[in-house]
Design an enzyme around this catalytic site. Structure first.
Site, PDB file in Angstrom:
ATOM      1  N   HIS A 224      36.915   9.629  43.800  1.00 29.20           N
ATOM      2  CA  HIS A 224      35.843  10.140  44.665  1.00 29.20           C
ATOM      3  C   HIS A 224      34.630  10.634  43.899  1.00 29.20           C
ATOM      4  O   HIS A 224      33.507  10.560  44.409  1.00 29.20           O
ATOM      5  CB  HIS A 224      36.361  11.282  45.542  1.00 29.20           C
ATOM      6  CG  HIS A 224      37.284  10.814  46.616  1.00 29.20           C
ATOM      7  ND1 HIS A 224      37.487  11.547  47.755  1.00 29.20           N
ATOM      8  CD2 HIS A 224      38.060   9.709  46.745  1.00 29.20           C
ATOM      9  CE1 HIS A 224      38.353  10.909  48.548  1.00 29.20           C
ATOM     10  NE2 HIS A 224      38.717   9.801  47.935  1.00 29.20           N
TER      11      HIS A 224
ATOM     12  N   ASP B 147      39.519  22.901  21.306  1.00 28.07           N
ATOM     13  CA  ASP B 147      39.323  24.035  20.413  1.00 28.07           C
ATOM     14  C   ASP B 147      40.712  24.409  19.907  1.00 28.07           C
ATOM     15  O   ASP B 147      41.679  23.663  20.142  1.00 28.07           O
ATOM     16  CB  ASP B 147      38.595  25.194  21.110  1.00 28.07           C
ATOM     17  CG  ASP B 147      39.404  25.859  22.217  1.00 28.07           C
ATOM     18  OD1 ASP B 147      40.547  25.411  22.505  1.00 28.07           O
ATOM     19  OD2 ASP B 147      38.906  26.825  22.809  1.00 28.07           O
TER      20      ASP B 147
ATOM     21  N   HIS C 293      31.186   7.382  48.232  1.00 26.29           N
ATOM     22  CA  HIS C 293      31.313   8.362  47.158  1.00 26.29           C
ATOM     23  C   HIS C 293      30.095   8.319  46.231  1.00 26.29           C
ATOM     24  O   HIS C 293      29.641   9.358  45.760  1.00 26.29           O
ATOM     25  CB  HIS C 293      32.599   8.134  46.365  1.00 26.29           C
ATOM     26  CG  HIS C 293      33.821   8.127  47.232  1.00 26.29           C
ATOM     27  ND1 HIS C 293      34.224   9.235  47.940  1.00 26.29           N
ATOM     28  CD2 HIS C 293      34.705   7.141  47.512  1.00 26.29           C
ATOM     29  CE1 HIS C 293      35.325   8.938  48.620  1.00 26.29           C
ATOM     30  NE2 HIS C 293      35.625   7.674  48.373  1.00 26.29           N
TER      31      HIS C 293
ATOM     32  N   THR D 140      42.198  27.300  28.809  1.00 25.67           N
ATOM     33  CA  THR D 140      42.290  27.197  30.270  1.00 25.67           C
ATOM     34  C   THR D 140      41.658  25.923  30.816  1.00 25.67           C
ATOM     35  O   THR D 140      41.904  25.552  31.960  1.00 25.67           O
ATOM     36  CB  THR D 140      41.565  28.372  30.953  1.00 25.67           C
ATOM     37  OG1 THR D 140      40.165  28.303  30.635  1.00 25.67           O
ATOM     38  CG2 THR D 140      42.155  29.711  30.517  1.00 25.67           C
TER      39      THR D 140
ATOM     40  N   CYS E 164      40.963  23.055  26.151  1.00 29.58           N
ATOM     41  CA  CYS E 164      40.896  24.388  25.557  1.00 29.58           C
ATOM     42  C   CYS E 164      42.051  25.193  26.148  1.00 29.58           C
ATOM     43  O   CYS E 164      42.975  24.619  26.708  1.00 29.58           O
ATOM     44  CB  CYS E 164      39.531  25.041  25.765  1.00 29.58           C
ATOM     45  SG  CYS E 164      39.027  25.326  27.474  1.00 29.58           S
TER      46      CYS E 164
END
Length: 146
Positions: free
Chosen positions: A99, A10, A134, A69, A67
């Site tokens: 993993h 963004d 995994h 954060t 973005c």
């Protein structure tokens, strides 16, 4: 692993996206940039959806979403059924691939410096899924209920 990376951001992740695209091309990857193409304010779910739809259409591709954060992109990608991981260091990037078989790396431009972000990206791309135990755990994600 595919040499094609689908990337989007963004406005809050635009500068880091641009740096990642440059690095990816230097490393020999083909990049599909899903936007945006400017710094105008925009809504992250739209660009996350564009990337996720391409990843869902081709299991070989990996994605990068950025973005401010990284939180919004991560939540949107996971909601859309793409296993995405918000990574703020190289260890998290390695574990997300090894993993958890994450197919989409999410980062936040406002919380991760460009140099570190490029190292995170490199580790994410260089790490292969470990499989075996995994995979059993990943399979449980869709089957376990509370």
């Amino acid at each position: 692993m595919s040499k094609t990376i689908v990337i989007g951001s963004d406005h809050g992740g635009y500068h880091l996206k641009t740096a990642c695209i440059k690095a990816l091309k230097e490393w020999g990857f083909t990049v599909e940039d899903e936007g945006p193409d400017c710094l105008d304010s925009c809504d992250y779910p739209i660009f996350a959806a564009k990337v996720c739809n391409k990843l869902k259409a081709d299991d070989e591709k990996l994605g990068v979403l950025i973005c401010g954060t990284g939180q919004g992109m991560t939540m949107t990608a996971n909601r859309m059924g793409v296993r995405a991981a918000l990574c703020t260091n190289e260890f998290l990037a390695r574990m997300a691939r090894e993993h958890n078989d994450a197919r989409c790396l999410c980062m936040g431009e406002r919380v991760t410096g460009q140099g570190l972000a490029l190292e995170i990206l490199k580790v994410f791309l260089d790490t292969q899924f470990g499989g075996e135990r995994h995979q059993r755990r990943i399979d449980l994600i869709d089957t376990v209920s509370l």
